[in-house]
Write a protein that holds these residues in place. Sequence first.
Motif, PDB file in Angstrom:
ATOM      1  N   MET A 218       0.826  -1.210   0.000  1.00 45.32           N
ATOM      2  CA  MET A 218       0.000   0.000   0.000  1.00 45.32           C
ATOM      3  C   MET A 218       0.856   1.253   0.000  1.00 45.32           C
ATOM      4  SD  MET A 218      -2.899   1.235   2.756  1.00 45.32           S
ATOM      5  CE  MET A 218      -4.077   2.537   2.331  1.00 45.32           C
ATOM      6  N   LEU A 219       0.487   2.216  -0.866  1.00 46.09           N
ATOM      7  CA  LEU A 219       1.009   3.572  -0.822  1.00 46.09           C
ATOM      8  C   LEU A 219      -0.063   4.416  -0.143  1.00 46.09           C
ATOM      9  CD1 LEU A 219       2.434   3.902  -4.459  1.00 46.09           C
ATOM     10  CD2 LEU A 219       3.736   3.450  -2.366  1.00 46.09           C
ATOM     11  N   LYS A 220       0.138   4.769   1.089  1.00 43.90           N
ATOM     12  CA  LYS A 220      -0.907   5.401   1.883  1.00 43.90           C
ATOM     13  C   LYS A 220      -0.800   6.926   1.846  1.00 43.90           C
ATOM     14  CE  LYS A 220      -2.876   5.608   6.557  1.00 43.90           C
ATOM     15  NZ  LYS A 220      -2.721   7.083   6.704  1.00 43.90           N
ATOM     16  N   ALA A 221      -1.835   7.556   1.328  1.00 38.76           N
ATOM     17  CA  ALA A 221      -1.910   9.017   1.305  1.00 38.76           C
ATOM     18  C   ALA A 221      -2.190   9.548   2.709  1.00 38.76           C
ATOM     19  CB  ALA A 221      -3.018   9.465   0.351  1.00 38.76           C
ATOM     20  N   PRO A 222      -1.810  10.810   2.988  1.00 37.61           N
ATOM     21  CA  PRO A 222      -2.115  11.381   4.302  1.00 37.61           C
ATOM     22  C   PRO A 222      -3.613  11.464   4.566  1.00 37.61           C
ATOM     23  CG  PRO A 222      -0.495  12.717   3.145  1.00 37.61           C
ATOM     24  CD  PRO A 222      -1.025  11.731   2.165  1.00 37.61           C
ATOM     25  N   SER A 223      -4.382  11.782   3.511  1.00 35.87           N
ATOM     26  CA  SER A 223      -5.833  11.892   3.618  1.00 35.87           C
ATOM     27  C   SER A 223      -6.404  12.014   2.223  1.00 35.87           C
ATOM     28  CB  SER A 223      -6.234  13.119   4.451  1.00 35.87           C
ATOM     29  OG  SER A 223      -5.952  14.308   3.728  1.00 35.87           O
ATOM     30  N   PHE A 224      -7.729  11.975   2.134  1.00 40.00           N
ATOM     31  CA  PHE A 224      -8.362  12.120   0.823  1.00 40.00           C
ATOM     32  C   PHE A 224      -8.164  13.522   0.256  1.00 40.00           C
ATOM     33  CE2 PHE A 224     -11.960  12.801  -2.066  1.00 40.00           C
ATOM     34  CZ  PHE A 224     -11.805  11.709  -2.909  1.00 40.00           C
ATOM     35  N   ASP A 225      -7.860  14.499   1.098  1.00 39.96           N
ATOM     36  CA  ASP A 225      -7.691  15.875   0.637  1.00 39.96           C
ATOM     37  C   ASP A 225      -6.593  16.008  -0.409  1.00 39.96           C
ATOM     38  OD1 ASP A 225      -9.686  16.676   2.368  1.00 39.96           O
ATOM     39  OD2 ASP A 225      -8.303  17.274   3.963  1.00 39.96           O
ATOM     40  N   CYS A 226      -5.606  15.117  -0.366  1.00 44.09           N
ATOM     41  CA  CYS A 226      -4.510  15.173  -1.328  1.00 44.09           C
ATOM     42  C   CYS A 226      -4.917  14.678  -2.713  1.00 44.09           C
ATOM     43  CB  CYS A 226      -3.341  14.315  -0.849  1.00 44.09           C
ATOM     44  SG  CYS A 226      -2.600  14.857   0.697  1.00 44.09           S
ATOM     45  N   VAL A 227      -5.957  13.880  -2.767  1.00 46.11           N
ATOM     46  CA  VAL A 227      -6.289  13.188  -4.004  1.00 46.11           C
ATOM     47  C   VAL A 227      -6.651  14.155  -5.124  1.00 46.11           C
ATOM     48  CG1 VAL A 227      -7.861  11.515  -5.070  1.00 46.11           C
ATOM     49  CG2 VAL A 227      -6.980  11.119  -2.767  1.00 46.11           C
ATOM     50  N   TYR A 228      -7.372  15.226  -4.793  1.00 47.90           N
ATOM     51  CA  TYR A 228      -7.754  16.182  -5.840  1.00 47.90           C
ATOM     52  C   TYR A 228      -6.498  16.746  -6.527  1.00 47.90           C
ATOM     53  CZ  TYR A 228      -9.242  20.480  -8.123  1.00 47.90           C
ATOM     54  OH  TYR A 228      -9.441  21.472  -9.045  1.00 47.90           O
ATOM     55  N   ARG A 229      -5.533  17.216  -5.752  1.00 53.97           N
ATOM     56  CA  ARG A 229      -4.321  17.803  -6.336  1.00 53.97           C
ATOM     57  C   ARG A 229      -3.530  16.755  -7.114  1.00 53.97           C
ATOM     58  NH1 ARG A 229       0.762  18.377  -4.117  1.00 53.97           N
ATOM     59  NH2 ARG A 229      -0.003  17.947  -2.009  1.00 53.97           N
ATOM     60  N   TRP A 230      -3.402  15.557  -6.550  1.00 44.13           N
ATOM     61  CA  TRP A 230      -2.647  14.508  -7.240  1.00 44.13           C
ATOM     62  C   TRP A 230      -3.329  14.112  -8.546  1.00 44.13           C
ATOM     63  CZ3 TRP A 230      -1.487  10.652  -2.626  1.00 44.13           C
ATOM     64  CH2 TRP A 230      -0.600  11.276  -1.737  1.00 44.13           C
ATOM     65  N   ARG A 231      -4.668  13.991  -8.512  1.00 49.07           N
ATOM     66  CA  ARG A 231      -5.392  13.600  -9.725  1.00 49.07           C
ATOM     67  C   ARG A 231      -5.331  14.695 -10.770  1.00 49.07           C
ATOM     68  NH1 ARG A 231      -6.801  11.746 -13.608  1.00 49.07           N
ATOM     69  NH2 ARG A 231      -8.358  10.165 -14.082  1.00 49.07           N
ATOM     70  N   LEU A 232      -5.344  15.949 -10.340  1.00 49.46           N
ATOM     71  CA  LEU A 232      -5.232  17.063 -11.268  1.00 49.46           C
ATOM     72  C   LEU A 232      -3.858  17.055 -11.944  1.00 49.46           C
ATOM     73  CD1 LEU A 232      -6.898  19.446 -12.287  1.00 49.46           C
ATOM     74  CD2 LEU A 232      -5.868  20.850 -10.496  1.00 49.46           C
ATOM     75  N   GLU A 233      -2.825  16.718 -11.199  1.00 49.53           N
ATOM     76  CA  GLU A 233      -1.491  16.615 -11.784  1.00 49.53           C
ATOM     77  C   GLU A 233      -1.441  15.515 -12.836  1.00 49.53           C
ATOM     78  OE1 GLU A 233       1.048  16.002  -8.444  1.00 49.53           O
ATOM     79  OE2 GLU A 233       0.912  18.075  -7.745  1.00 49.53           O
ATOM     80  N   GLN A 234      -2.138  14.420 -12.592  1.00 45.96           N
ATOM     81  CA  GLN A 234      -2.210  13.350 -13.589  1.00 45.96           C
ATOM     82  C   GLN A 234      -2.837  13.852 -14.880  1.00 45.96           C
ATOM     83  OE1 GLN A 234      -4.379  10.121 -11.603  1.00 45.96           O
ATOM     84  NE2 GLN A 234      -2.513   8.902 -11.614  1.00 45.96           N
TER      85      GLN A 234
END
Length: 298
Positions: A218-234
Motif C-alpha cells: 500500500m502507498l498510503k496518502a495522508p488523507s483524501f484531501d490530497c487526491v484532488y491535487r494529485w489527480r489534477l497533476e495526472q
Amino acid sequence: MAEQGPDWQEAFLQAHALPPAYLDSALKWFAPVANLLVEHQNGARRPLLVAVNGSQGSGKSTLCAYLVSRFRHEHGLVALSLSLDDFYLTRAERQELAASVHPLFATRGVPGTHDMALLLKTLEAMLAGETPVIPRFDKATDDRAPAEAWEYPEAPVDIILLEGWCLGARSVDTAELAVPVNALESLEDTDGAWRDRVNQALATDFPVLYDLVDEWLMLKAPSFDCVYRWRLEQEEKLAQRRAGSGVMSAEEVGRFIQHYQRVTNHCLQQLPRRVNHLFTLDSDRKIESYLAAPGVRG
C-alpha cells in the motif's frame, strides 16, 4: 539471466519523465521490498501475485513499472504490471448499468464498473503458467481498447503486479452508507442506491480476487484531501501527451474524485493493518516511512 548495469535505470527515468531523485528514493524504499518479493517468488510453486493499493495519483503505476524493470534487470525474472483500470466494463456496458441501475454507473472507477470475470480469467490463466491476452482500456475514449491493441506477455511470468485504487477494500454494514460523504452522494444518490450497489460489488465480486493474492502493498496518502491535487497533476501530464484530447478540467476532476471518496477513505482507515508492505506518503507523495507486517489476506 539478469541484465546488470545502470543503463536500465536511466532508460526507466526517461520513459517515465522522472527526475534522478526518484531512483534515490526507489533504491532506499522499494529495492529492499523487491528483494523480499523475489525471495518469496523463489519459494513459490506458481507466479507470485502482488496487489498494490493507493489512492488516485499516489504513484502506483510508476512503482509497478519500476519493480517490473528491477525484477527483469537485477533478478532475471519476467514480471508484468496489470491495472484494475484495464478491466473496466465497456462504455456501452456502463451506460446500460446507468440506465438500469443508477446514472452514476456511467462513470468508470467504483466497484461494479469492472469486468471481474475477465480479470479473474486472465489472472488464473497467468497463475497457471499460461500467457493470455491482456486487455487495455483507453481513457481518452473512456472505453476498452479494441482487441488488436491488447497485449500478450512475452513469456510465462514469474511475478504479477496488480495495481488498483480500491484493491483490498471490503464491504461495510449498510448502516454506514446512510450518511452521504460529499455533494455527489447527497445530490445525485439521494436514496443511496448507487453506494449500496457499490457495496454489494465489494461483498460479492472482490473476495475471490483477494484470495488469489500472495502479498499486499500500500502507498498510503495522508488523507483524501490530497487526491484532488494529485489527480489534477495526472490530468496535466495526460494533457501534455494527448494535446488536450480526453482530458478533464479542474472542475471535472473535482466531481470525478467524489465517486471514489467513500471507498478511498475506507482503504485509508482499514488497509494499513492488513497489508504486508505499508509505505506512508506525505502530501507531496514522498515516502515518510515503511512498515513490514504479516498482513491479513485482503
